[in-house]
Design a protein around this motif. Structure first.
Motif, PDB file in Angstrom:
ATOM      1  N   MET A   4      -2.570  -5.216   6.827  1.00 47.72           N
ATOM      2  CA  MET A   4      -2.783  -6.040   5.554  1.00 47.72           C
ATOM      3  C   MET A   4      -1.202  -6.194   5.027  1.00 47.72           C
ATOM      4  O   MET A   4      -0.830  -7.180   4.653  1.00 47.72           O
ATOM      5  CB  MET A   4      -3.584  -5.186   5.041  1.00 47.72           C
ATOM      6  CG  MET A   4      -5.242  -5.873   4.966  1.00 47.72           C
ATOM      7  SD  MET A   4      -6.294  -4.779   4.264  1.00 47.72           S
ATOM      8  CE  MET A   4      -6.290  -5.394   2.511  1.00 47.72           C
ATOM      9  N   TYR A   5      -0.625  -4.934   4.915  1.00 45.49           N
ATOM     10  CA  TYR A   5       0.688  -5.062   4.240  1.00 45.49           C
ATOM     11  C   TYR A   5       1.854  -4.705   4.992  1.00 45.49           C
ATOM     12  O   TYR A   5       2.967  -4.084   4.554  1.00 45.49           O
ATOM     13  CB  TYR A   5       0.319  -3.980   3.018  1.00 45.49           C
ATOM     14  CG  TYR A   5      -0.665  -4.276   2.270  1.00 45.49           C
ATOM     15  CD1 TYR A   5      -0.574  -5.452   1.265  1.00 45.49           C
ATOM     16  CD2 TYR A   5      -1.791  -3.613   2.047  1.00 45.49           C
ATOM     17  CE1 TYR A   5      -1.569  -5.859   0.307  1.00 45.49           C
ATOM     18  CE2 TYR A   5      -3.020  -4.140   1.344  1.00 45.49           C
ATOM     19  CZ  TYR A   5      -2.649  -5.020   0.368  1.00 45.49           C
ATOM     20  OH  TYR A   5      -3.687  -5.491  -0.339  1.00 45.49           O
ATOM     21  N   GLU A  10     -14.133   3.793   6.463  1.00 48.66           N
ATOM     22  CA  GLU A  10     -13.601   3.607   7.914  1.00 48.66           C
ATOM     23  C   GLU A  10     -14.452   4.391   8.757  1.00 48.66           C
ATOM     24  O   GLU A  10     -15.262   4.002   9.392  1.00 48.66           O
ATOM     25  CB  GLU A  10     -12.256   3.629   8.252  1.00 48.66           C
ATOM     26  CG  GLU A  10     -11.283   3.534   7.072  1.00 48.66           C
ATOM     27  CD  GLU A  10     -11.039   2.203   6.371  1.00 48.66           C
ATOM     28  OE1 GLU A  10     -11.978   1.617   6.499  1.00 48.66           O
ATOM     29  OE2 GLU A  10     -10.271   2.094   5.575  1.00 48.66           O
ATOM     30  N   CYS A  35       0.813  -1.187  -0.055  1.00 51.33           N
ATOM     31  CA  CYS A  35      -0.156   0.111  -0.043  1.00 51.33           C
ATOM     32  C   CYS A  35       0.947   1.257  -0.091  1.00 51.33           C
ATOM     33  O   CYS A  35       1.711   1.368   0.660  1.00 51.33           O
ATOM     34  CB  CYS A  35      -0.898  -0.141   1.388  1.00 51.33           C
ATOM     35  SG  CYS A  35      -1.636   1.536   1.681  1.00 51.33           S
ATOM     36  N   PHE A  76      -4.875   0.836  12.296  1.00 48.41           N
ATOM     37  CA  PHE A  76      -5.817  -0.476  12.592  1.00 48.41           C
ATOM     38  C   PHE A  76      -5.339  -1.603  11.551  1.00 48.41           C
ATOM     39  O   PHE A  76      -6.142  -2.572  11.770  1.00 48.41           O
ATOM     40  CB  PHE A  76      -7.299  -0.174  12.706  1.00 48.41           C
ATOM     41  CG  PHE A  76      -7.526   0.469  11.365  1.00 48.41           C
ATOM     42  CD1 PHE A  76      -7.925  -0.471  10.115  1.00 48.41           C
ATOM     43  CD2 PHE A  76      -7.424   1.732  11.032  1.00 48.41           C
ATOM     44  CE1 PHE A  76      -8.212   0.041   8.722  1.00 48.41           C
ATOM     45  CE2 PHE A  76      -7.901   2.105   9.745  1.00 48.41           C
ATOM     46  CZ  PHE A  76      -8.048   1.377   8.704  1.00 48.41           C
ATOM     47  N   CYS A  77      -4.580  -1.356  10.717  1.00 48.36           N
ATOM     48  CA  CYS A  77      -4.547  -2.191   9.519  1.00 48.36           C
ATOM     49  C   CYS A  77      -3.202  -2.809   9.305  1.00 48.36           C
ATOM     50  O   CYS A  77      -2.092  -2.148   9.306  1.00 48.36           O
ATOM     51  CB  CYS A  77      -4.699  -1.227   8.347  1.00 48.36           C
ATOM     52  SG  CYS A  77      -4.327  -2.013   6.762  1.00 48.36           S
ATOM     53  N   LYS A  95      -5.437   7.917   9.728  1.00 49.76           N
ATOM     54  CA  LYS A  95      -5.891   7.491   8.399  1.00 49.76           C
ATOM     55  C   LYS A  95      -5.285   8.534   7.340  1.00 49.76           C
ATOM     56  O   LYS A  95      -5.177   8.144   5.955  1.00 49.76           O
ATOM     57  CB  LYS A  95      -7.648   7.724   8.155  1.00 49.76           C
ATOM     58  CG  LYS A  95      -8.059   7.223   6.791  1.00 49.76           C
ATOM     59  CD  LYS A  95      -8.300   5.688   6.660  1.00 49.76           C
ATOM     60  CE  LYS A  95      -8.628   5.263   5.350  1.00 49.76           C
ATOM     61  NZ  LYS A  95      -8.280   4.057   5.015  1.00 49.76           N
ATOM     62  N   TYR A 138       0.369   3.831   1.247  1.00 53.96           N
ATOM     63  CA  TYR A 138       0.286   4.980   2.472  1.00 53.96           C
ATOM     64  C   TYR A 138       0.650   3.818   3.577  1.00 53.96           C
ATOM     65  O   TYR A 138       1.820   4.238   4.183  1.00 53.96           O
ATOM     66  CB  TYR A 138      -1.241   5.282   2.486  1.00 53.96           C
ATOM     67  CG  TYR A 138      -1.296   6.229   3.760  1.00 53.96           C
ATOM     68  CD1 TYR A 138      -0.632   7.336   4.199  1.00 53.96           C
ATOM     69  CD2 TYR A 138      -2.249   5.537   4.951  1.00 53.96           C
ATOM     70  CE1 TYR A 138      -0.922   7.875   5.088  1.00 53.96           C
ATOM     71  CE2 TYR A 138      -2.207   6.363   5.985  1.00 53.96           C
ATOM     72  CZ  TYR A 138      -1.706   7.507   6.305  1.00 53.96           C
ATOM     73  OH  TYR A 138      -1.942   8.236   7.492  1.00 53.96           O
ATOM     74  N   ASN A 139       0.040   2.794   3.711  1.00 57.57           N
ATOM     75  CA  ASN A 139       0.612   1.721   4.701  1.00 57.57           C
ATOM     76  C   ASN A 139       0.875   2.397   6.195  1.00 57.57           C
ATOM     77  O   ASN A 139       1.825   1.733   6.909  1.00 57.57           O
ATOM     78  CB  ASN A 139       1.848   1.142   4.112  1.00 57.57           C
ATOM     79  CG  ASN A 139       1.990  -0.319   4.691  1.00 57.57           C
ATOM     80  OD1 ASN A 139       0.934  -1.016   5.147  1.00 57.57           O
ATOM     81  ND2 ASN A 139       3.312  -1.045   4.661  1.00 57.57           N
ATOM     82  N   ASN A 140      -0.097   3.256   6.585  1.00 55.89           N
ATOM     83  CA  ASN A 140       0.233   3.817   7.798  1.00 55.89           C
ATOM     84  C   ASN A 140      -1.172   4.024   8.959  1.00 55.89           C
ATOM     85  O   ASN A 140      -0.957   4.745   9.854  1.00 55.89           O
ATOM     86  CB  ASN A 140       0.764   5.343   7.706  1.00 55.89           C
ATOM     87  CG  ASN A 140       1.373   5.854   8.815  1.00 55.89           C
ATOM     88  OD1 ASN A 140       1.874   5.121   9.505  1.00 55.89           O
ATOM     89  ND2 ASN A 140       1.143   7.222   8.763  1.00 55.89           N
ATOM     90  N   CYS A 141      -2.055   3.412   8.470  1.00 57.26           N
ATOM     91  CA  CYS A 141      -3.284   3.364   9.146  1.00 57.26           C
ATOM     92  C   CYS A 141      -3.287   2.269  10.406  1.00 57.26           C
ATOM     93  O   CYS A 141      -2.738   1.182  10.217  1.00 57.26           O
ATOM     94  CB  CYS A 141      -4.538   2.850   8.194  1.00 57.26           C
ATOM     95  SG  CYS A 141      -5.061   3.774   6.931  1.00 57.26           S
TER      96      CYS A 141
HETATM   97  S1  SF4 Z   1      -6.356   0.520   5.498  1.00 60.98           S
HETATM   98 FE1  SF4 Z   1      -4.498  -0.465   5.244  1.00 60.98          FE
HETATM   99  S2  SF4 Z   1      -4.353  -1.073   2.817  1.00 60.98           S
HETATM  100 FE2  SF4 Z   1      -6.034   0.692   3.183  1.00 60.98          FE
HETATM  101  S3  SF4 Z   1      -5.072   2.610   2.903  1.00 60.98           S
HETATM  102 FE3  SF4 Z   1      -4.806   2.145   5.138  1.00 60.98          FE
HETATM  103  S4  SF4 Z   1      -2.889   1.052   5.310  1.00 60.98           S
HETATM  104 FE4  SF4 Z   1      -3.472   1.125   3.330  1.00 60.98          FE
END
Ligand code: SF4
Length: 292
Positions: free
Chosen positions: A36-37, A132, A26, A33-34, A144, A28-31
């Motif tokens: 995933m990556y 979200e 991703c 709660f996430c 976010k 951004y890869n900075n949320c």
């Molecule tokens: S929720 Fe996860 S995959 Fe989506 S923008 Fe945020 S960090 Fe990236």
């Protein structure tokens, strides 16, 4: 032979479709709660490798009609690259009807309406978008990286360019303290835009995200299933979309599976929630079938 880079995620509705990785991770890869990556660094895949994957998949599945472009936010690609990929897809999959991908507010706002229209003309006509929450307070706490106005503007821009939008809102992401604010402001986002599909899922935090999540959100208290279903009921009550929305809460995380069309089925959906809240746990999806 095509080899995917794992982990690989796709929306449930893309389960039977062609998946082509055009970016990894991703951008951004900075949320907070996430997760995933978290094990992947963002990169744009080499165009020649992508083109080889398309050729190989077109040989195996020449009649495919739908393609999903992975990973986390393939709309981060420059338009020129995306158009090259879309043109090859149309040439090799002669029955192609739909190309879709995950997109963020940042990705959309980095493009002009004209650029987005060019993508739609080349069959990129569905985006999956994680709203979200619509609350600026909660958006900051979950890092976010966007505001409510950016979410609304980006969704409206995508709609005006002709893209269909499948949006998700996460129940419980405001915790108990910001629950009302989360629901009120999320409903405002949906009522101010024209999403075509809407789903709600329940917040679940993976072990490896908890530390960072609570660091930014130190007054967070997780809601239980009852509280989450109350949130969902209040959310539905506040939804007054001007367009037809196909609504689902059938993610593995959900305590209650709901399906309907908004605004037509709004009262029926609220009644189903009230009934489940009256019956209690016996009406909820068993934990055995939930995603935790
Ligand atoms: S929720 Fe996860 S995959 Fe989506 S923008 Fe945020 S960090 Fe990236």
């Amino acid at each position: 032979m095509l080899e995917y880079s794992f982990p690989l995620f796709r929306p449930p509705s893309e389960a039977n479709n062609i998946i082509i990785q055009v970016t990894l991770g991703c951008s951004y890869n900075n949320c907070s709660f996430c997760s995933m990556y978290k094990t992947k660094s963002y990169q744009v895949r080499n165009l020649e490798d992508i083109q080889k994957d398309i050729e190989s998949l077109a040989l195996s599945y020449p009649d495919a009609t739908k393609v999903f472009l992975a990973d986390g936010d393939a709309l981060s690609l420059k338009n020129e690259q995306l158009l090259t990929i879309l043109k090859q897809l149309q040439k090799l999959f002669v029955k192609l009807r739909r190309v879709s991908l995950y997109a963020s507010a940042q990705n959309i706002l980095n493009k002009s309406k004209k650029e987005l229209e060019a993508l739609v003309e080349n069959k990129l006509n569905l985006i999956y978008y994680g709203v979200e929450t619509g609350s600026d307070t909660v958006l900051k706490k979950i890092t976010k990286g966007v505001s409510q106005s950016e979410i609304i503007n980006s969704l409206n821009l995508a709609h005006e360019a002709g893209m269909k939008i499948s949006a998700t809102v996460i129940l419980g992401i405001g915790g108990d303290k910001y629950s009302n604010l989360h629901i009120k402001e999320s409903a405002k986002v949906i009522n101010s835009t024209k999403v075509n599909y809407l789903s709600t899922l329940q917040l679940g935090l993976e072990e490896d995200t908890k530390e960072i999540f609570y660091k930014h959100f130190n007054d967070f208290n997780m809601l239980d299933d009852y509280q989450l279903l109350h949130e969902q009921k209040n959310f539905l009550k506040l939804l007054n979309p001007s367009n037809k929305i196909i609504f689902r809460s059938n993610h593995a995380s959900n305590a209650l599976h709901l399906a309907g069309i908004l605004p037509k089925n709004k009262n029926r959906l609220i009644q189903e929630l009230e009934q489940a809240l009256l019956l209690g746990k016996t009406a909820f999806v068993s934990n055995t079938f939930r995603g935790f």
